[in-house]
Design a protein around this motif. Structure first.
Motif, short mmCIF file in Angstrom:
data_model
loop_
_atom_site.label_atom_id
_atom_site.label_comp_id
_atom_site.label_asym_id
_atom_site.label_seq_id
_atom_site.Cartn_x
_atom_site.Cartn_y
_atom_site.Cartn_z
N GLN A 237 -29.83 -115.88 63.63
CA GLN A 237 -29.61 -116.24 62.25
C GLN A 237 -28.36 -115.79 61.73
O GLN A 237 -28.24 -116.17 60.56
CB GLN A 237 -30.89 -115.82 61.53
N GLU A 238 -27.62 -115.50 62.64
CA GLU A 238 -26.32 -115.01 61.89
C GLU A 238 -26.38 -113.91 60.47
O GLU A 238 -25.50 -114.19 59.60
CB GLU A 238 -25.38 -116.08 61.51
N LYS A 239 -27.40 -113.12 60.48
CA LYS A 239 -27.70 -112.38 59.36
C LYS A 239 -27.92 -110.94 60.04
O LYS A 239 -28.05 -110.83 61.14
CB LYS A 239 -28.78 -112.84 58.76
N ILE A 240 -28.08 -110.10 58.96
CA ILE A 240 -28.67 -108.61 59.24
C ILE A 240 -30.01 -108.60 58.48
O ILE A 240 -30.03 -109.13 57.48
CB ILE A 240 -27.55 -107.65 59.26
N GLU A 241 -30.74 -107.54 58.99
CA GLU A 241 -32.01 -107.11 58.29
C GLU A 241 -31.73 -105.65 57.35
O GLU A 241 -31.12 -105.08 57.94
CB GLU A 241 -33.07 -106.63 59.12
N VAL A 242 -31.98 -106.06 56.16
CA VAL A 242 -31.64 -105.31 55.13
C VAL A 242 -33.17 -104.80 54.47
O VAL A 242 -34.00 -105.53 53.99
CB VAL A 242 -30.91 -105.67 54.14
N LYS A 243 -33.00 -103.41 54.27
CA LYS A 243 -34.52 -102.72 53.88
C LYS A 243 -33.83 -101.40 53.04
O LYS A 243 -33.38 -100.49 53.64
CB LYS A 243 -35.38 -102.63 54.92
N ARG A 244 -34.46 -101.51 51.75
CA ARG A 244 -34.40 -100.19 51.03
C ARG A 244 -35.45 -99.23 51.44
O ARG A 244 -36.38 -99.65 51.69
CB ARG A 244 -34.25 -100.49 49.63
N ARG A 245 -35.27 -98.09 51.66
CA ARG A 245 -36.01 -96.95 52.03
C ARG A 245 -37.08 -96.91 50.96
O ARG A 245 -38.39 -96.66 51.68
CB ARG A 245 -35.51 -95.57 52.31
N SER A 246 -37.05 -97.04 49.64
CA SER A 246 -38.06 -97.13 48.82
C SER A 246 -39.01 -98.10 48.71
O SER A 246 -39.90 -98.34 47.93
CB SER A 246 -37.39 -96.50 47.36
N GLU A 247 -38.41 -99.06 49.67
CA GLU A 247 -39.36 -100.44 49.36
C GLU A 247 -40.00 -100.74 50.87
O GLU A 247 -39.73 -100.01 51.79
CB GLU A 247 -38.58 -101.53 49.04
N HIS A 248 -41.24 -101.64 50.55
CA HIS A 248 -41.99 -101.89 52.03
C HIS A 248 -41.46 -103.01 52.77
O HIS A 248 -41.48 -102.95 53.94
CB HIS A 248 -43.33 -102.08 51.76
N SER A 249 -40.76 -104.11 52.06
CA SER A 249 -40.37 -105.15 52.72
C SER A 249 -38.96 -105.12 52.93
O SER A 249 -38.18 -104.62 52.35
CB SER A 249 -40.75 -106.40 51.97
N ALA A 250 -38.54 -105.73 54.05
CA ALA A 250 -37.22 -106.29 54.44
C ALA A 250 -36.97 -107.55 54.35
O ALA A 250 -37.70 -108.54 54.21
CB ALA A 250 -36.74 -105.62 55.88
N SER A 251 -35.57 -107.90 54.17
CA SER A 251 -35.10 -109.23 54.05
C SER A 251 -33.68 -109.32 54.97
O SER A 251 -33.03 -108.35 55.29
CB SER A 251 -34.83 -109.48 52.71
N LEU A 252 -33.33 -110.65 55.23
CA LEU A 252 -32.44 -111.03 56.02
C LEU A 252 -31.24 -111.38 55.12
O LEU A 252 -31.39 -112.33 54.29
CB LEU A 252 -32.73 -112.17 57.19
N MET A 253 -29.99 -110.97 55.46
CA MET A 253 -28.78 -111.48 54.42
C MET A 253 -27.53 -111.60 55.38
O MET A 253 -27.54 -111.11 56.37
CB MET A 253 -28.64 -109.92 53.48
N LYS A 254 -26.65 -112.33 54.84
CA LYS A 254 -25.71 -112.40 55.18
C LYS A 254 -24.77 -111.11 55.19
O LYS A 254 -25.13 -110.28 54.21
CB LYS A 254 -24.49 -113.51 54.68
N THR A 255 -23.55 -110.78 56.26
CA THR A 255 -23.17 -109.30 56.19
C THR A 255 -22.25 -109.08 54.63
O THR A 255 -22.79 -107.92 54.34
CB THR A 255 -22.25 -109.21 57.30
N ALA A 256 -21.87 -110.16 54.29
CA ALA A 256 -21.01 -109.80 52.92
C ALA A 256 -21.99 -109.46 52.10
O ALA A 256 -21.75 -108.64 51.03
CB ALA A 256 -20.16 -111.22 52.54
N ASP A 257 -23.11 -110.36 51.80
CA ASP A 257 -24.43 -110.12 50.70
C ASP A 257 -24.98 -108.80 50.97
O ASP A 257 -25.01 -108.08 49.83
CB ASP A 257 -25.27 -111.21 50.80
N ALA A 258 -25.02 -108.40 52.13
CA ALA A 258 -25.51 -106.89 52.40
C ALA A 258 -24.90 -106.02 52.02
O ALA A 258 -25.20 -104.90 51.35
CB ALA A 258 -26.02 -106.83 53.77
N ILE A 259 -23.65 -105.88 52.38
CA ILE A 259 -22.40 -105.02 51.71
C ILE A 259 -22.43 -105.01 50.34
O ILE A 259 -22.51 -104.11 49.59
CB ILE A 259 -20.92 -105.24 52.35
N ALA A 260 -22.39 -106.16 49.63
CA ALA A 260 -22.54 -106.04 48.15
C ALA A 260 -23.65 -105.54 47.43
O ALA A 260 -23.72 -104.90 46.41
CB ALA A 260 -22.37 -107.78 47.60
N HIS A 261 -24.71 -105.82 48.23
CA HIS A 261 -26.25 -105.38 47.73
C HIS A 261 -26.15 -103.79 47.56
O HIS A 261 -26.40 -103.04 46.86
CB HIS A 261 -27.29 -105.89 48.45
N VAL A 262 -25.78 -103.10 48.94
CA VAL A 262 -25.40 -101.72 48.88
C VAL A 262 -24.39 -101.27 47.86
O VAL A 262 -24.41 -100.33 47.15
CB VAL A 262 -25.01 -101.23 50.25
#
Length: 266
Positions: A237-262
């Motif tokens: 899907q050309e994405k990575i799975e991102v999950k916050r440790r404090s949350e239960h669900s994960a989501s798929l994001m583009k790499t740039a979006d994941a880095i911006a999220h962190v």
């Protein structure tokens, strides 16, 4: 059993100067504990061998604690059990509205007005504007680092492991490479390099021959705030799975979006 103390001492010419700085440090310590996402109660305690005045301990309520404090939850006034003057169930003498109760807590810091006891012992003096000699008035302030870390873990955890507050987390991202194929390995290494360039500290789990389940369970146990997963599934899907440790669900994001999220949460 290791014990490291963050120590601070202040030196003053007048009691008014000491009292003013003492209150400043009290607020500073509360700010430190707040950033650690701990609710610390300023607790009156005995000065012990250090001072004739009451000292102040910073207590965090938790069943794992070894201390008991008398607490009014309404106004936050607290006394160490050793000097507590009220009784459980009685009205708070400070605010007159709250009900006192004993709670179990961990001491994460303390501050003392030392007066002139130690300065007189070593002849630490100063001269005022009139040339008169006086002993320096002192105070001390301390935070037990390992005790603070242990308290954070006791307060911030779940059935899977630690949930580090982001301000004190050892790293911000736990990057998991799930699978040993060349494309997965290359994608994970590329992502790790991007995180480094962005100044985001990451723990990179690229161990070969370790099951995906073991890596995922280990990530939950260590509790780093954000988990990034690179796998065959995410590559498609050309994405990575991102999950916050404090949350239960994960989501798929583009790499740039994941880095911006962190970056937004660092």
């Amino acid at each position: 059993r290791e014990f490291t103390m963050k120590d601070l001492y202040s030196f003053h010419a007048t009691k008014e100067s000491l009292d003013e700085y003492y209150e400043t440090m009290k607020k500073a310590y509360l700010a430190v504990f707040s950033r650690c996402e701990l609710k610390a109660f300023v607790t009156e305690a005995s000065g012990g061998d250090f001072s004739k005045e009451h000292s102040h301990e910073f207590m965090v309520e938790t069943p794992a604690g070894e201390d008991e404090i008398m607490l009014c939850r309404l106004c936050g006034y607290a006394e160490n059990k050793e000097i507590a003057s009220g009784k459980s169930g009685a009205r708070c003498g400070k605010c007159g509205e709250g009900v006192l109760e004993f709670v179990t807590a961990i001491e994460v810091g303390n501050i003392f007005k030392l007066g002139t006891r130690f300065s007189e012992a070593v002849n630490l003096n100063f001269k005022d504007r009139e040339g008169k000699t006086h002993p320096v008035i002192m105070a001390s302030y301390g935070i037990g680092i390992e005790r603070l870390i242990g308290t954070i873990v006791e307060v911030h955890h779940d059935e899977k492991g630690i949930v580090w507050p982001r301000a004190v987390a050892p790293m911000q991202v736990h990057l998991l490479q799930l699978g040993d194929s060349a494309p997965v390995r290359k994608a994970a290494e590329t992502l790790y390099a991007k995180l480094e360039r962005e100044g985001i500290e990451a723990l990179f789990d690229d161990r070969a021959g370790v099951s995906s389940g073991e890596k995922l369970v280990g990530a939950d146990l260590l509790g780093i705030p954000h988990r990034f997963v690179v796998s065959e599934k995410t590559l498609v899907q050309e994405k990575i799975e991102v999950k916050r440790r404090s949350e239960h669900s994960a989501s798929l994001m583009k790499t740039a979006d994941a880095i911006a999220h962190v970056s937004k949460h660092v």
